[in-house]
Design an enzyme around this catalytic site. Structure first.
Site, PDB file in Angstrom:
ATOM      1  CG  ASN A 261      25.984  40.243  39.803  1.00 18.11           C
ATOM      2  OD1 ASN A 261      24.909  39.724  40.116  1.00 18.11           O
ATOM      3  ND2 ASN A 261      26.470  41.318  40.408  1.00 18.11           N
TER       4      ASN A 261
ATOM      5  CE  LYS B 262      25.172  44.620  38.501  1.00 19.15           C
ATOM      6  NZ  LYS B 262      25.841  45.820  38.874  1.00 19.15           N
TER       7      LYS B 262
ATOM      8  CG  HIS C 172      28.215  42.957  44.080  1.00 17.21           C
ATOM      9  ND1 HIS C 172      27.736  44.236  43.930  1.00 17.21           N
ATOM     10  CD2 HIS C 172      28.658  42.570  42.861  1.00 17.21           C
ATOM     11  CE1 HIS C 172      27.881  44.600  42.659  1.00 17.21           C
ATOM     12  NE2 HIS C 172      28.443  43.603  41.987  1.00 17.21           N
TER      13      HIS C 172
ATOM     14  CD  GLU D 229      25.230  46.496  42.379  1.00 18.17           C
ATOM     15  OE1 GLU D 229      24.530  45.471  42.354  1.00 18.17           O
ATOM     16  OE2 GLU D 229      25.748  46.982  41.360  1.00 18.17           O
TER      17      GLU D 229
ATOM     18  CD  GLU E  64      32.606  43.150  40.724  1.00 20.00           C
ATOM     19  OE1 GLU E  64      32.286  42.809  39.590  1.00 20.00           O
ATOM     20  OE2 GLU E  64      31.788  43.315  41.645  1.00 20.00           O
TER      21      GLU E  64
ATOM     22  N   GLY F 139      28.871  49.230  36.526  1.00 22.25           N
ATOM     23  CA  GLY F 139      27.640  49.754  35.949  1.00 22.25           C
ATOM     24  C   GLY F 139      27.753  51.165  35.418  1.00 22.25           C
TER      25      GLY F 139
ATOM     26  CB  SER G 296      32.234  48.821  32.631  1.00 23.39           C
ATOM     27  OG  SER G 296      31.351  49.574  33.455  1.00 23.39           O
TER      28      SER G 296
HETATM   29  C1  PEP Z   1      28.941  43.642  38.740  1.00 20.37           C
HETATM   30  O1  PEP Z   1      27.771  43.856  39.008  1.00 20.37           O
HETATM   31  O2  PEP Z   1      29.602  42.864  39.425  1.00 20.37           O
HETATM   32  C2  PEP Z   1      29.533  44.326  37.575  1.00 20.37           C
HETATM   33  C3  PEP Z   1      30.807  44.181  37.357  1.00 20.37           C
HETATM   34  O3  PEP Z   1      28.670  45.085  36.794  1.00 20.37           O
HETATM   35  P1  PEP Z   1      29.016  45.778  35.368  1.00 20.37           P
HETATM   36  O4  PEP Z   1      29.725  44.749  34.530  1.00 20.37           O
HETATM   37  O5  PEP Z   1      27.687  46.167  34.825  1.00 20.37           O
HETATM   38  O6  PEP Z   1      29.900  46.952  35.656  1.00 20.37           O
END
Ligand code: PEP
Length: 227
Positions: free
Chosen positions: A6, A8, A84, A86, A150, A156, A186
């Protein structure tokens, strides 16, 4: 095993072209990248499997700023992330709007990576299962539907769920809906092996570590070794 990156709101079309040239996905693992809308066509032209980061629930109409499943299919895009955290946090996405998006996308023939996960306060209060149950309750198993667990506190932040926390959440989600479940939060080359070895982890949704081709390729290679 499915590994999805992803991106973003990162990478212009020229950066996307460079990334795709350097990727060479290993055999035995499904590798997907999810660039911003403006880089989708460039990514799809490279031959890499491409998903969008969001998709609307109507085929067309007066929905300024939105993009439909049919428009994505037209570009050679094969699926989309939906729901997601976000989008839930900054753009008022709810379980209901997320499922409307996913349902139309699946009907139109796109794959869907449907994101769920608890916030830190919810985990600390012991409400993780209640939150996941609510988020998953709108889903109906369909061909092409994959869930991504997630935990919001791990996205992040550099804080990864322990392998046991992730495994427990995945087993719980699978007890509610029979679909593959990816872990996201992460994921990086250093922790991919431990996470991806868990029985109910079927792949990963990778944010930050998918922006550099070396780290994303390393995660894909770990998945290929475990497949
Ligand atoms: C994401 O944006 O779905 C995500 C898992 O980000 P990160 O790996 O940076 O935590």
């Amino acid at each position: 095993m499915l590994i999805a990156g992803n991106w973003k709101m990162y990478k212009r079309a020229s950066e996307t072209a460079d990334f795709c040239l350097g990727l060479s996905p290993p055999p035995g693992v499904d590798v997907v990248i999810c660039p911003p809308y403006t880089s989708l066509a460039m990514a799809a032209a490279s031959g890499v499997t491409v998903y969008a980061q969001n998709v609307h629930w109507a085929s067309e109409g007066a929905f300024t700023g939105e993009v439909s499943a049919e428009m994505l299919l037209d570009l050679g895009v094969k699926g989309s992330i939906v729901g997601h955290s976000e989008r839930r946090q900054h753009f008022c996405e709810t379980d209901e709007t997320a499922w409307s998006r996913a349902e139309h996308a699946l009907e139109a023939g796109l794959g869907v990576i449907y994101c769920v996960g608890e916030q830190e306060e919810e985990r600390e209060a012991g409400h993780t299962e209640e939150v996941l149950r609510r988020q998953v309750s709108v889903l109906q198993p369909r061909e092409g539907l994959v869930v991504a667990y997630e935990p919001v506190w791990a996205i992040g932040t550099g804080r990864t769920a322990t392998a046991k926390q992730a495994q427990d959440a995945h087993a719980f989600i699978k007890s509610l809906v029979k679909v593959p479940v990816l872990y996201g939060g992460s994921v990086k080359p250093e922790n991919a092996q431990e996470l991806l070895s868990q029985q109910d982890i079927d792949g990963a949704l990778v944010g930050g570590a998918s922006l550099e081709v070396e780290s994303f390729r390393a995660i894909c290679e770990t998945a290929a070794r475990l497949s």
